[in-house]
Motif scaffolding. Structure first.
Motif, short mmCIF file in Angstrom:
data_model
loop_
_atom_site.label_atom_id
_atom_site.label_comp_id
_atom_site.label_asym_id
_atom_site.label_seq_id
_atom_site.Cartn_x
_atom_site.Cartn_y
_atom_site.Cartn_z
N GLN A 299 111.64 16.16 55.43
CA GLN A 299 111.57 16.53 54.01
C GLN A 299 110.97 15.42 53.15
OE1 GLN A 299 115.38 17.66 52.44
NE2 GLN A 299 114.65 17.84 50.35
N ASP A 300 111.39 14.20 53.35
CA ASP A 300 110.87 13.08 52.55
C ASP A 300 109.38 12.86 52.80
OD1 ASP A 300 113.36 12.67 51.48
OD2 ASP A 300 113.93 11.12 52.94
N THR A 301 108.96 12.99 54.05
CA THR A 301 107.54 12.79 54.38
C THR A 301 106.67 13.84 53.71
OG1 THR A 301 108.06 11.77 56.51
CG2 THR A 301 105.86 12.69 56.26
N LEU A 302 107.09 15.11 53.78
CA LEU A 302 106.31 16.18 53.16
C LEU A 302 106.29 16.05 51.65
CD1 LEU A 302 107.18 19.27 55.38
CD2 LEU A 302 104.91 18.30 55.00
N ASN A 303 107.43 15.70 51.05
CA ASN A 303 107.44 15.52 49.60
C ASN A 303 106.48 14.42 49.17
OD1 ASN A 303 109.23 17.47 48.66
ND2 ASN A 303 111.03 16.23 49.19
N ALA A 304 106.46 13.34 49.93
CA ALA A 304 105.53 12.26 49.62
C ALA A 304 104.09 12.68 49.83
CB ALA A 304 105.85 11.04 50.49
N LEU A 305 103.87 13.50 50.86
CA LEU A 305 102.51 13.96 51.14
C LEU A 305 102.00 14.88 50.03
CD1 LEU A 305 100.20 13.91 53.15
CD2 LEU A 305 101.27 15.82 54.36
N TRP A 306 102.88 15.78 49.56
CA TRP A 306 102.49 16.64 48.44
C TRP A 306 102.18 15.81 47.20
CZ3 TRP A 306 100.89 21.31 49.16
CH2 TRP A 306 101.45 22.13 50.14
N GLN A 307 102.97 14.81 46.95
CA GLN A 307 102.75 13.96 45.80
C GLN A 307 101.44 13.20 45.93
OE1 GLN A 307 104.49 13.83 43.04
NE2 GLN A 307 103.17 12.29 42.12
N HIS A 308 101.15 12.74 47.15
CA HIS A 308 99.90 12.02 47.39
C HIS A 308 98.71 12.94 47.18
CE1 HIS A 308 97.52 8.74 48.99
NE2 HIS A 308 96.91 9.59 49.80
N VAL A 309 98.84 14.20 47.63
CA VAL A 309 97.77 15.18 47.43
C VAL A 309 97.54 15.43 45.95
CG1 VAL A 309 97.14 17.61 47.72
CG2 VAL A 309 98.04 16.31 49.65
N SER A 310 98.64 15.55 45.20
CA SER A 310 98.54 15.83 43.76
C SER A 310 97.81 14.72 43.02
CB SER A 310 99.93 16.03 43.17
OG SER A 310 99.87 16.20 41.79
N THR A 311 98.19 13.47 43.31
CA THR A 311 97.54 12.36 42.63
C THR A 311 96.15 12.11 43.18
OG1 THR A 311 98.60 10.82 44.18
CG2 THR A 311 99.74 11.26 42.12
N GLY A 312 95.95 12.39 44.47
CA GLY A 312 94.64 12.17 45.08
C GLY A 312 93.60 13.14 44.61
N THR A 313 94.02 14.34 44.24
CA THR A 313 93.05 15.33 43.79
C THR A 313 92.33 14.88 42.54
OG1 THR A 313 94.45 17.07 44.69
CG2 THR A 313 92.79 17.74 43.09
N GLU A 314 93.06 14.22 41.64
CA GLU A 314 92.42 13.72 40.43
C GLU A 314 91.44 12.59 40.76
OE1 GLU A 314 96.35 14.56 37.64
OE2 GLU A 314 95.52 12.56 37.83
N ALA A 315 91.84 11.72 41.68
CA ALA A 315 91.00 10.57 42.00
C ALA A 315 89.74 10.98 42.74
CB ALA A 315 91.80 9.57 42.84
N LEU A 316 89.81 12.07 43.51
CA LEU A 316 88.67 12.49 44.32
C LEU A 316 88.20 13.87 43.91
CD1 LEU A 316 90.09 11.31 47.76
CD2 LEU A 316 88.34 10.15 46.43
N SER A 317 88.18 14.12 42.61
CA SER A 317 87.83 15.45 42.12
C SER A 317 86.40 15.82 42.42
CB SER A 317 88.09 15.53 40.61
OG SER A 317 87.34 14.54 39.94
N ASP A 318 85.53 14.83 42.58
CA ASP A 318 84.12 15.14 42.80
C ASP A 318 83.90 15.84 44.13
OD1 ASP A 318 83.49 14.07 40.40
OD2 ASP A 318 82.91 12.09 41.18
N ASP A 319 84.51 15.33 45.17
CA ASP A 319 84.28 15.96 46.47
C ASP A 319 85.46 16.82 46.92
OD1 ASP A 319 84.89 12.92 48.42
OD2 ASP A 319 86.16 14.08 47.06
N ASN A 320 86.56 16.83 46.12
CA ASN A 320 87.70 17.72 46.36
C ASN A 320 88.32 17.52 47.74
OD1 ASN A 320 89.47 19.63 45.38
ND2 ASN A 320 88.33 21.35 46.24
N VAL A 321 88.26 16.28 48.26
CA VAL A 321 88.82 16.01 49.57
C VAL A 321 90.33 16.12 49.56
CG1 VAL A 321 89.16 14.21 51.30
CG2 VAL A 321 86.89 14.60 50.34
N ALA A 322 90.96 15.49 48.56
CA ALA A 322 92.42 15.43 48.55
C ALA A 322 93.04 16.81 48.45
CB ALA A 322 92.90 14.56 47.39
N SER A 323 92.35 17.74 47.76
CA SER A 323 92.91 19.08 47.62
C SER A 323 92.98 19.80 48.96
CB SER A 323 92.07 19.91 46.64
OG SER A 323 90.78 20.10 47.16
N ARG A 324 92.27 19.26 49.99
CA ARG A 324 92.31 19.89 51.31
C ARG A 324 93.14 19.09 52.30
NH1 ARG A 324 86.83 19.88 50.46
NH2 ARG A 324 86.46 18.62 52.31
#
Length: 465
Positions: free
Chosen positions: A48-73
């Motif tokens: 549970q903790d790993t997945l919660n952290a992963l979702w959070q990382h995806v959420s913040t990463g999407t903004e940082a990599l919005s140009d190529d949309n890598v984090a959203s995938r």
């Protein structure tokens, strides 16, 4: 006491039929299935903790990599397949194509090993998504990966190249699939039960409507007396607004508790005004009992439906909390909007009651003049299609009010005797004899006062010495 215990106790306490209880959402069974999902995810290093952290990382990463949309995938939880036949939940994680490790380097070594091994063992499930050309100057994919590896330690541009090719691995979750297959099967069973019970209620309404039509067509004096009591009953029912409110403050469907309160008030009014006691025929008494039972059955079905709707919401919330899979955002629409959990049951039944029952015995409230609020006799239909009693229309014309009070159309002064709705007038004379007679008398008195003045009324008044 926990919800699961309250839920089971309520199913028994409400004295639902046994087939209803057996069709209800098995909260306890689904809760056990959630534990198996947790165990399976833990075995993959995705606690549970790993997945919660992963979702959070995806959420913040999407903004940082919005140009190529890598984090959203980097992480997806979706349902594959046709939800009407079979659907399978999928958890998809983005991998580094060079070594098969997850894109998020901060994951624990054990989790990374699990995912890397899963990647090697599930090559048929791996999809490759290209964001930008990865092999400049005609180089192949292996060379591009080597170039990216060499550049990682030296330039910032290499970080972008690292994501030029993204492999995704679909993680099969057997217990997850089991959970949603059980849930879908139970919701289908509930849908079938509700359709069956709702059809039973509709059939009861149709039979009662035929009985009232026969009563209305009868020439017997006692039948006419019973019709008046049914009219009074429907008037009280409309005023009670048992299942739906038309008031601006709480317009729409009522919840179960409020509907039960309104039904009790309606039943009390029927008893206090001796509506049922004034019925003459045995058939009418039985029919009125049937009408009251229809409302009780509808209320019971609504209560059962509400309990299952709450159980569905609770179990999905618990699933997300225990597994951190964010399932509620991805589940098929059929699981959220089926008949078993919809809130349209009361609306549909009220519509049937109004159209099949209450229309058999017209209500005087549906034929009131919008100016004087008494029965619209003689009815004058203006060009704008609004109807007023002839007395109110004469007053408007006498005061030279040319606009319709309802829609402001310039039609009042254009109305004449041809605008009298003869068909509606005959209908009112047939169905509301007492009201029509009272309105005629009131119109005659008002006309006499207009012609002879107020002193004309003095001889008609009775004074007690």
């Amino acid at each position: 006491m926990k919800f699961g215990q309250d839920y089971q106790a309520a199913l028994q306490r409400e004295e639902f039929p046994q087939d209803w209880v057996e069709s209800a959402i098995s909260y306890k069974k689904l809760k056990k299935c959630i534990k198996r999902v947790q165990q399976e995810l833990n075995g993959l290093g995705l606690d549970q903790d790993t997945l919660n952290a992963l979702w959070q990382h995806v959420s913040t990463g999407t903004e940082a990599l919005s140009d190529d949309n890598v984090a959203s995938r980097m992480l997806h939880y979706t349902f594959d397949g046709n939800d009407k036949v079979r659907f399978v939940p999928k958890l998809t994680i983005a991998l580094d194509p060079r070594d098969g490790s997850p894109m998020d380097a901060w994951l624990s070594p054990s989790t990374r090993r699990h995912l890397r091994r899963l990647s090697r063992n599930s090559k048929p499930l791996v999809d490759v998504e290209e964001v930008s050309p990865s092999a400049p100057n005609g180089g192949d994919a292996d060379n591009s990966e080597t170039d990216a590896t060499e550049a990682t330690d030296t330039t910032e541009a290499s970080e972008e190249q690292q994501h030029s090719e993204i492999e995704t691995v679909e993680i099969p979750l057997t217990s997850d699939s089991e959970f949603f297959q059980i849930l879908r099967r139970e919701l289908r069973s509930l849908d079938g039960l509700q359709h069956k019970e709702q059809q039973t209620i509709s059939d009861d309404i149709s039979r009662l409507a035929h009985q009232l039509q026969d009563l209305k067509a009868s020439k017997k004096k006692r039948s006419k007396q019973d019709i008046e009591q049914w009219r009074r009953l429907f008037e009280l029912y409309a005023e009670s607004e048992v299942f739906r409110s038309s008031h601006e403050a709480d317009a729409g469907a009522r919840d179960v508790e409020h509907a039960q309160k309104q039904l009790q008030l309606f039943t009390k009014s029927v008893q206090e005004q001796r509506v049922k006691g004034a019925l003459v025929s045995k058939e009418s008494n039985e029919a009125m009992d049937r009408f009251l039972k229809i409302n009780i059955d509808l209320l019971r079905l609504m209560r059962f439906q509400e309990m299952n709707r709450i159980a569905l919401s609770k179990i999905l919330k618990k699933f997300d909390k225990r597994t951190a899979l964010h399932a509620r955002a991805a589940i098929p629409e059929s699981l959220r909007s089926g008949a078993a959990v919809s809130q349209d049951l009361a609306r549909g039944t009220c519509y049937t009651i109004a159209n099949e029952l209450m229309s058999v015995i017209p209500q005087v409230n549906d034929y009131l003049c919008p100016v004087c609020f008494s029965i619209t006799y003689k009815p004058v239909r203006l060009a704008c299609n609004h109807v007023f009693c002839i007395r109110c229309l004469i007053i408007m014309q006498r005061e030279e009010q040319s606009h319709c009070p309802m829609c402001r159309a310039d039609v009042v002064l254009k109305a004449d005797s041809d605008n009298v709705d003869q068909k509606l007038m005959a209908f009112l004379e047939k169905n509301f004899k007492a009201e029509v007679k009272e309105k005629q008398k009131a119109n005659e008195i008002a006309a006499a006062i207009d012609r002879f003045g107020e002193p004309y009324m003095e001889p008609l008044k009775c004074s007690v010495m």
